[in-house]
Design a protein around this motif. Structure first.
Motif, short mmCIF file in Angstrom:
data_model
loop_
_atom_site.label_atom_id
_atom_site.label_comp_id
_atom_site.label_asym_id
_atom_site.label_seq_id
_atom_site.Cartn_x
_atom_site.Cartn_y
_atom_site.Cartn_z
N ILE A 67 0.87 -1.17 0.00
CA ILE A 67 0.00 0.00 0.00
C ILE A 67 0.90 1.22 0.00
N HIS A 68 0.73 2.07 -1.01
CA HIS A 68 1.56 3.26 -1.17
C HIS A 68 0.66 4.49 -1.32
N LEU A 69 1.10 5.60 -0.78
CA LEU A 69 0.45 6.89 -0.98
C LEU A 69 1.51 7.86 -1.44
N ASP A 70 1.36 8.35 -2.67
CA ASP A 70 2.34 9.25 -3.25
C ASP A 70 1.61 10.32 -4.05
N ARG A 71 1.79 11.58 -3.65
CA ARG A 71 1.19 12.73 -4.34
C ARG A 71 -0.32 12.60 -4.51
N GLY A 72 -0.97 12.13 -3.45
CA GLY A 72 -2.43 12.04 -3.46
C GLY A 72 -2.97 10.82 -4.17
N ILE A 73 -2.11 9.89 -4.58
CA ILE A 73 -2.55 8.68 -5.26
C ILE A 73 -2.27 7.48 -4.34
N LEU A 74 -3.34 6.78 -3.95
CA LEU A 74 -3.22 5.60 -3.11
C LEU A 74 -3.21 4.37 -4.02
N THR A 75 -2.23 3.50 -3.82
CA THR A 75 -2.12 2.28 -4.61
C THR A 75 -2.15 1.08 -3.69
N ILE A 76 -3.00 0.12 -4.02
CA ILE A 76 -3.08 -1.14 -3.29
C ILE A 76 -2.73 -2.23 -4.31
N ALA A 77 -1.65 -2.97 -4.05
CA ALA A 77 -1.19 -3.99 -4.99
C ALA A 77 -0.83 -5.26 -4.23
N GLY A 78 -0.89 -6.37 -4.92
CA GLY A 78 -0.53 -7.65 -4.33
C GLY A 78 -0.78 -8.77 -5.29
N GLU A 79 -0.88 -9.97 -4.75
CA GLU A 79 -1.13 -11.15 -5.57
C GLU A 79 -1.96 -12.14 -4.78
N ARG A 80 -2.96 -12.69 -5.45
CA ARG A 80 -3.77 -13.75 -4.83
C ARG A 80 -3.37 -15.06 -5.49
N LYS A 81 -2.98 -16.01 -4.68
CA LYS A 81 -2.52 -17.31 -5.18
C LYS A 81 -3.69 -18.14 -5.67
N SER A 82 -3.39 -19.00 -6.62
CA SER A 82 -4.38 -19.89 -7.21
C SER A 82 -4.78 -20.97 -6.21
N ALA A 83 -6.02 -21.39 -6.29
CA ALA A 83 -6.52 -22.47 -5.44
C ALA A 83 -6.67 -23.73 -6.29
N GLU A 84 -5.66 -24.01 -7.11
CA GLU A 84 -5.68 -25.17 -8.00
C GLU A 84 -5.66 -26.45 -7.18
N PRO A 85 -6.27 -27.52 -7.71
CA PRO A 85 -6.18 -28.81 -7.02
C PRO A 85 -4.73 -29.29 -6.98
N LEU A 107 -6.25 4.83 -6.56
CA LEU A 107 -7.31 5.71 -6.10
C LEU A 107 -6.76 7.10 -5.88
N SER A 108 -7.40 8.11 -6.42
CA SER A 108 -6.99 9.50 -6.22
C SER A 108 -7.68 10.05 -4.98
N LEU A 109 -6.90 10.55 -4.04
CA LEU A 109 -7.45 11.07 -2.79
C LEU A 109 -7.63 12.58 -2.88
N PRO A 110 -8.45 13.17 -2.00
CA PRO A 110 -8.63 14.63 -2.00
C PRO A 110 -7.33 15.35 -1.64
N ASP A 111 -7.26 16.61 -1.98
CA ASP A 111 -6.06 17.41 -1.75
C ASP A 111 -5.70 17.56 -0.27
N ASP A 112 -6.70 17.45 0.62
CA ASP A 112 -6.42 17.65 2.04
C ASP A 112 -6.00 16.36 2.76
N ALA A 113 -5.78 15.28 2.03
CA ALA A 113 -5.31 14.03 2.65
C ALA A 113 -3.87 14.20 3.11
N ASP A 114 -3.61 13.73 4.32
CA ASP A 114 -2.27 13.87 4.91
C ASP A 114 -1.46 12.59 4.68
N PRO A 115 -0.43 12.63 3.84
CA PRO A 115 0.34 11.42 3.55
C PRO A 115 1.14 10.90 4.75
N ASP A 116 1.31 11.71 5.78
CA ASP A 116 2.06 11.30 6.96
C ASP A 116 1.19 10.60 8.00
N SER A 117 -0.13 10.61 7.81
CA SER A 117 -1.05 10.02 8.78
C SER A 117 -1.93 8.99 8.10
#
Length: 145
Positions: A67-85, A107-117
């Motif tokens: 999870i990253h927040l940079d310049r008002g842009i929140l990014t959620i990334a990852g990987e879900r593993k396969s449930a193959e037999p 996701l673009s956040l509002p201008d008043d979002a605090d990246p430190d909190s």
């Protein structure tokens, strides 16, 4: 019937390509409007002091999420593993509608979002991200003397 003519992975690959093309041409979502699809599904709300984001990600190990927040842009990334037999199991998969593989939501956040909190917690497949608003943007009462 048709699955026997084509490799099983071809349909999954076509579905993945369709999702990626859809995300590429959809405008970047903001807290006021999101694309119609994507994984994880997002619920976003706000209060006077915070922006609350809930990412519904069942089957994802919270330790693997980025999870990253940079310049008002929140990014959620990852990987879900396969449930193959398991290999050698005498099981035939007829329908597989569960998404697996790498994902990324932006996701673009509002201008008043605090990246430190920013705080993130995960429980039962739901990731809860809380972004505080800047104190300077909060309403305040001014005393008259």
């Amino acid at each position: 019937m048709y699955r026997s003519l084509f490799p099983r992975d071809m349909f999954a690959e076509m579905d993945r390509l369709h999702r990626e093309m859809q995300q590429a041409f959809d405008p970047s979502p903001t807290i006021r409007g999101f694309g119609r699809s994507g994984f994880p599904a997002l619920n976003v709300g706000s209060t006077a002091k915070t922006v609350e984001i809930y990412a519904l990600a069942p089957g994802v190990d919270p330790a693997t999420l980025e999870i990253h927040l940079d310049r008002g842009i929140l990014t959620i990334a990852g990987e879900r593993k396969s449930a193959e037999p398991s290999p050698g199991a005498k099981e035939t998969l007829h329908i597989n509608e569960r998404f697996d593989g790498a994902f990324r939501r932006v996701l673009s956040l509002p201008d008043d979002a605090d990246p430190d909190s920013v705080q993130a917690k995960a429980r039962d497949g739901v990731v809860h991200v809380t972004v505080q608003r800047r104190a300077s943007a909060l309403p305040r009462r001014i005393a008259v003397q």
